[in-house]
Design an enzyme around this catalytic site. Structure first.
Site: not given
Length: 496
Positions: A330, A436
């Site tokens: 991310c 994630h």
């Protein structure tokens, strides 16, 4: 309700243990924390953002996490400012000195709505509440949202947890009880000593003293547990300094100033052959087998911190140029890119320009802005390939969630990490993804680790590895086993 004498006393894990124990007894425990402050987040199936600790408690209770379990989430952004999340969605940001003036009433309304939604979804369930920090911050008591106001509202029976490892356990408990208002003290039905080392009978005299001087039973003394449980917050993360015997790989993890979603690293931490070493800006990178750049709440702020630490930044770039494996998740992937543009000033940059040059390890351009991407995702991984072959028939399923602002595109042709374009990219030995939880996939994690092992001439690990949720569930069972062995809940559950 589980209250603590301080942050880091163990409230989150004791709440998780209580949820698993009640589930074993045939109940439907409903974990709930009215307000949490954390950058370690989870995204539920409906696309709502919540604290990871409440997701963990939901799994302990055998439930699917839902953002109603944590209706108010504050995500620190630095400079005493936090993003405010209500019932899973961002509703603004606020400075600390204005929070209770501007957000108390909306926060209490969100908490009551979350309670209603949770109880409607699970009629007949028993609420298991977690407090936040200390319940007796006297300057905040008039505007308390998530501790004793909630306990009084629901007439909850409260356990007060103290961490004996930090020292001063008698002062922690007696001082907390002394600062309670007369209407609040009867809510405390039991005391719990956490993280005790040695033989429990050595604390028998202390137990008797506490009961005699407070009039409240000590329900139990929880031992120090050897397993590495998921950290409750950054305070616990910093205490992970132990070394594993027999670890064959060392993975450096950049400890960014605005680090977020560090639970992404739990599956690597659980690998017996892997030693994680956290490296902050200003510290040497050393000679790891791989580098992981985790999520960031303030990507440009963290980029500046890395670039101001010229030594670490240069070491990382030389490490990648020499064929070293670097993986970004991310915000970590955004940092590895070439260009970052923040026209709305969302990501904490201090300069006048809204653009910055990234670490240039991936040919990516990120533009921040627009709505948050909040969704669970699953895809087929195209990298790393089995035995360095590129056949898509050997691709593995990966799953997790997106939680980011802005969009990323590649400026030059480069490989996709998975079948869904825009979810991850690969250039030589450097890769990144918006997903994630990618390391939770056992077969994919093992294939990634086997790249590192091959480079060192180590034997390959089996890819027949279950999803990390299986290991997490077994860990929760061991936590509940210890809780049942050392804590007597009957006085609490059977009181009128």
């Amino acid at each position: 309700m589980v209250l603590g004498t301080s942050s880091g006393a163990g409230k989150s894990l004791m709440t998780a243990a209580l949820c698993r124990v009640l589930r074993r007894r045939g109940e439907t425990p409903l974990p709930f924390k009215g307000q949490n402050m954390s950058n370690n987040a989870w995204v539920d199936q409906a696309g709502g953002e919540m604290a990871y600790s409440q997701a963990l408690q939901a799994w302990a209770a055998g439930l699917e996490p839902q953002c109603a379990m944590n209706p108010v989430l504050l995500k620190p952004q630095g400079d005493s400012t936090s993003e405010v999340i209500h019932l899973g969605q961002s509703v603004g940001s606020c400075r600390a000195e204005h929070y209770y003036r501007d957000w108390f009433r909306p926060g209490w309304a969100a908490i009551r709505q979350g309670l209603g939604e949770l109880q409607a979804a699970h009629p007949g369930g028993r609420l298991v509440l977690e407090g936040a920090g200390s319940p007796v911050e006297v300057n905040l008591q008039p505007r308390d949202l998530t501790n004793l106001r909630l306990a009084q509202y629901l007439r909850a029976r409260c356990i007060l947890v103290a961490d004996i490892e930090r020292g001063g356990v008698f002062a922690q408990l007696v001082g907390t009880l002394a600062l309670l208002r007369p209407v609040e003290r009867p809510l405390i039905r039991g005391l719990l000593i956490n993280r005790f080392r040695g033989r429990r009978e050595l604390f028998d005299e202390g137990r008797r003293w506490l009961e005699a001087n407070t009039g409240i039973p000590v329900l139990g003394v929880m031992p120090w547990l050897d397993e590495l449980f998921p950290p409750e917050d950054s305070l616990d993360l910093l205490e992970r300094r132990g070394r594993k015997r027999g670890a064959e790989l060392e993975i450096a993890v950049l400890k960014l100033p605005s680090l977020s979603n560090f639970s992404d690293l739990d599956p690597l931490e659980a690998e017996a052959s892997v030693q994680l070493r956290w490296v902050a800006p200003g510290e040497p990178l050393g000679h790891p087998d791989a580098v992981v750049v985790p999520g960031s709440k303030q990507t440009l702020r963290d980029l500046e911190a890395l670039q101001q630490s010229a030594a670490l930044c240069g070491e990382l770039q030389r490490f990648a140029a020499s064929g070293g494996h670097v993986f970004g998740v991310c915000g970590g992937m955004q940092l590895l890119g070439r260009e970052l543009h923040d026209p709305e000033g969302l990501e904490g940059g201090s300069g006048a320009s809204s653009s910055a040059a990234g670490l240039n390890l991936l040919p990516l351009r990120t533009v921040f802005g627009g709505e948050k991407a909040l969704r669970q995702r699953a895809s087929q991984a195209l990298w790393p390939a089995f035995n360095n072959q590129t056949s898509e028939s050997d691709s593995l399923q990966i799953e997790g969630f997106e939680l980011h602002r802005g969009s990323t595109t590649n400026l030059e042709p480069c490989r996709s990490l998975c079948a869904d374009e825009g979810l991850g990219w690969v250039e030589a030995s450097v890769a990144g993804t918006y997903l994630h939880g990618v390391f939770e996939s056992g077969p994919w994690r093992r294939r990634w680790l086997n790249q590192l092992r091959a480079r060192k001439g180590l034997p390959m690990l089996s890819e027949q590895q279950p999803h990390h949720s299986r290991q997490r569930d077994a860990l929760l069972d061991r936590l509940a086993d210890a809780f049942e062995q050392h804590v007597n809940l009957e006085p609490l559950l059977n009181q009128p």
